[in-house]
Design an enzyme around this catalytic site. Structure first.
Site, PDB file in Angstrom:
ATOM      1  CD1 TRP A   1      17.892   3.459 -36.904  1.00 24.18           C
ATOM      2  CD2 TRP A   1      16.810   5.345 -36.362  1.00 24.18           C
ATOM      3  NE1 TRP A   1      17.030   3.176 -35.864  1.00 24.18           N
ATOM      4  CE2 TRP A   1      16.361   4.309 -35.517  1.00 24.18           C
ATOM      5  CE3 TRP A   1      16.265   6.620 -36.218  1.00 24.18           C
ATOM      6  CZ2 TRP A   1      15.391   4.514 -34.530  1.00 24.18           C
ATOM      7  CZ3 TRP A   1      15.301   6.831 -35.238  1.00 24.18           C
ATOM      8  CH2 TRP A   1      14.882   5.780 -34.409  1.00 24.18           C
TER       9      TRP A   1
ATOM     10  CG  ASP B   1      23.529   7.183 -36.763  1.00 23.87           C
ATOM     11  OD1 ASP B   1      24.012   6.778 -35.676  1.00 23.87           O
ATOM     12  OD2 ASP B   1      22.301   7.252 -36.974  1.00 23.87           O
TER      13      ASP B   1
ATOM     14  CE  LYS C   1      19.519   2.015 -30.788  1.00 23.36           C
ATOM     15  NZ  LYS C   1      19.211   3.151 -31.654  1.00 23.36           N
TER      16      LYS C   1
END
Ligand SMILES: *Cc1c(COP(=O)(O)O)cnc(C)c1O
Length: 361
Positions: free
Chosen positions: A102, A172, A196
């Site tokens: 990511w 992040d 999540k």
């Protein structure tokens, strides 16, 4: 009714009390005679809940009023370009510390907007480690430093909070937000797709400090400017009301559990059980991540051969344990053990692993 042990990576398990509350309130929310999906986002009932979610987030995170809590859409992936679009302009540069899939995706988008100074732990296409403090070479003049606190796909996690110098720090935290306490004061912005650890998909939470927000570019399409959302309390247009509602309930659950200190304690116990089972298997299960960087949220491991892994996935499913197949880019097995998976879930999964090894050793 039979609920499974859900190790999906995202969307992921949601605490049962949250689902039950949503179920109980579905047809008549707050005495409106409607579900939360049917009320106006301009109603007093909606706005109260919206503000409550922001306040609760600030409270749990230990963030003061200098933090703006924004509810955005387009997933964490949209932040990969929205952040540099807002903050990287007029020849500014940024630092990216890339420790996984990511982070690499974020870097790709940032490069469209300016010069990027990159620190990456990628070796032969894979990421197995987190850099040490002394390996970080940062530019104090950067518009910001960006990193990813937990690597969802490769199964690694920062277990120290790096000192990143004087540039604003952006993180992040999609896959480990609120799994442990964090020093909010050291960040200028954090963001997370909710699906999540904070609830359902459909909303991305962005927490941004006022002094960093003040540097955002003005001349942008209205819906892509952070300022639009900050100035209008994320109510410039219709927000993802239902996702924010489930987020609010999930935050309430985190608080009821005892907040981030309690979350961390539980997550560490879960990690001890699962990694303990891997390490006690005599190499039958092998975790490819260096020991000090193993993730407490995404536990990845390999068995000997893809055929055996396929069998493992199939038998796990038959035993009521689902979502254990690793990401398509890495293969192997992954248990995503976010806040909503209980210690008992983990004990059951570890017992399944031992049993599987006995039968297929
Ligand atoms: C899942 C994930 C993303 C992508 O999230 P979307 O909401 O699907 O865009 C980004 N970063 C991290 C760390 C993730 O785990």
């Amino acid at each position: 009714m039979k609920r499974v042990i859900n190790f999906n990576a995202g969307p992921a398990a949601i605490p049962l009390p949250v689902l039950e509350k949503a179920q109980a309130e579905m047809l008549d929310w707050k005495g409106t005679g409607m579900s939360v999906m049917e009320v106006s986002h301009r109603s007093k009932e909606y706005e109260e809940m919206h503000n409550h979610a922001q306040a609760l987030f600030r409270e749990i995170a230990g963030m003061g009023p200098e933090w703006k809590i924004l509810f955005l859409t387009g997933g964490a992936s949209t932040q990969f370009f929205q952040l540099p679009m807002n903050m990287l302009y007029d020849g500014k540069t940024a630092d990216y510390i890339v420790t996984g899939h990511w982070g690499k995706a974020a870097l790709k988008e940032a490069k469209r907007y300016g010069q990027i100074n990159v620190t990456s732990t990628e070796k032969d296409g894979v990421f197995r480690s987190i850099p040490k403090q002394n390996e970080l070479k940062l530019d104090p003049k950067a518009a910001y430093v960006h990193y990813t606190s937990n690597n969802t796909i490769f199964g690694s996690q920062w277990h120290y909070w790096p000192k990143l110098g004087s540039a604003p720090v952006v993180c992040d935290m999609s896959s480990d937000i609120f799994s442990r306490p964090f020093p909010a004061g050291e960040f200028s912005m954090i963001y997370a797709g909710a699906q999540k650890n904070l609830g359902p998909s459909g909303v991305t939470l962005v927490a941004i400090k006022e002094d960093f927000l003040a540097k955002a570019k003005e001349d942008l399409p209205t819906m892509l400017a952070y300022k639009t959302f900050a100035d209008n309390n994320s109510l410039y247009n219709t927000p993802p009301c239902f996702s924010i509602y489930i987020l609010d309930l999930t935050l309430g659950w985190v608080k009821d559990q005892g907040g981030l200190v309690a979350m961390e304690k539980t997550n560490q116990e879960k990690g001890r059980i699962l990694y303990g089972a891997i390490d006690a298997s005599g190499g039958y299960y092998a975790c490819p991540v260096e020991k000090e960087s193993r993730s407490l949220m995404n536990v990845v491991f390999r068995l000997k051969g893809e055929e055996l892994e396929e069998k493992f996935v199939k038998e796990a499913k038959a035993a009521g344990i689902i979502g254990v197949k690793g990401h398509r880019s890495t293969g192997g097995i992954r248990f995503s053990t976010y806040n909503a998976s209980s210690v008992q879930n983990i004990k059951d999964a570890a017992a399944f692993m031992q049993d599987f090894q006995k039968k297929n050793g």
